[in-house]
Design an enzyme around this catalytic site. Sequence first.
Site, short mmCIF file in Angstrom:
data_model
loop_
_atom_site.label_atom_id
_atom_site.label_comp_id
_atom_site.label_asym_id
_atom_site.label_seq_id
_atom_site.Cartn_x
_atom_site.Cartn_y
_atom_site.Cartn_z
N TYR A 145 40.87 41.96 38.27
CA TYR A 145 39.45 42.30 38.40
C TYR A 145 38.88 41.50 39.57
O TYR A 145 39.31 40.40 39.87
CB TYR A 145 38.66 42.10 37.11
CG TYR A 145 38.70 40.75 36.43
CD1 TYR A 145 38.00 39.66 36.94
CD2 TYR A 145 39.39 40.58 35.23
CE1 TYR A 145 38.01 38.44 36.30
CE2 TYR A 145 39.41 39.36 34.57
CZ TYR A 145 38.71 38.29 35.11
OH TYR A 145 38.72 37.08 34.47
N CYS A 146 37.93 42.10 40.26
CA CYS A 146 37.32 41.54 41.47
C CYS A 146 38.38 41.05 42.47
O CYS A 146 38.39 39.88 42.85
CB CYS A 146 36.36 40.40 41.11
SG CYS A 146 35.23 39.96 42.46
#
Length: 278
Positions: A145-146
């Site tokens: 994520y990110c």
Amino acid sequence: MDLASKYFNGVNWRYIDHSSGLEPMQSFAFDDTFCESVGKDISDNVVRTWIHQHTVILGIHDSRLPFLKDGIDYLTNEIGYNAIVRNSGGLGVVLDQGVLNISLMFKGQTETTIDEAFTVMYLLISKMFENENVDIDTMEIEHSYCPGKFDLSIDGKKFAGISQRRVRGGIAVQIYLCVEGSGSERALMMQTFYEHALKGEVTKFKYPEIEPSCMASLETLLNKTITVQDVMFLLLYAIKDLGGVLNMTPITQEEWQRYDTYFDKMIERNKKMIDQMQ
């Protein structure tokens, strides 16, 4: 001059400990406040530690998800996490009691490249864990994520992500360190959030296709018990070992006034997100 000497050797660093008692929106307002103080030469460089309970910090791109309300409903109603939109970085990250956030604020204009500012944080993290028999890599972990160019990983498993923000002559470099608990479980939660918020719809912006197995905590990667408090001590020792001079100058009255302004901006940003979901 090498970066370690430029940013730490003989340099004053003001330590702000916000590891308890704050709401996430307050944290981002404080970083902007200190960023401006450093940029205006009315504060030493600032290092700030912060920890928050059960919150997903969404990025600007996340606020445009087609079914954002469904994604947030999943987080709040099924998992028990709050969600806010931050003022730096583009995609969502998970905060809880096992995640330590560190912000470095220092002066810098256009002459300080984005890569240089990121590298200052990487140097510090590397120093903190120099006694561990591991290599910390900087490269994008695509299915985390990110994901970003300056993801930090060990053996291909991401444990930290870095973002930066520039405010009025100051630079804030922010890192989240997944210290305790399960990095893959946090990633699974974000994977499910995006499934609810996208529902298979094709969007112009490509949201991450998360594979939980590519993320882990330091506790897992180092194969030992390590707490966020342990890492906070490692941080302070690392700054001193690099030649930094620590002080704990309290927040000034002027900074409190500026903080109120930045906090109001955070509230307004999040109100817009809520209004868009109605």
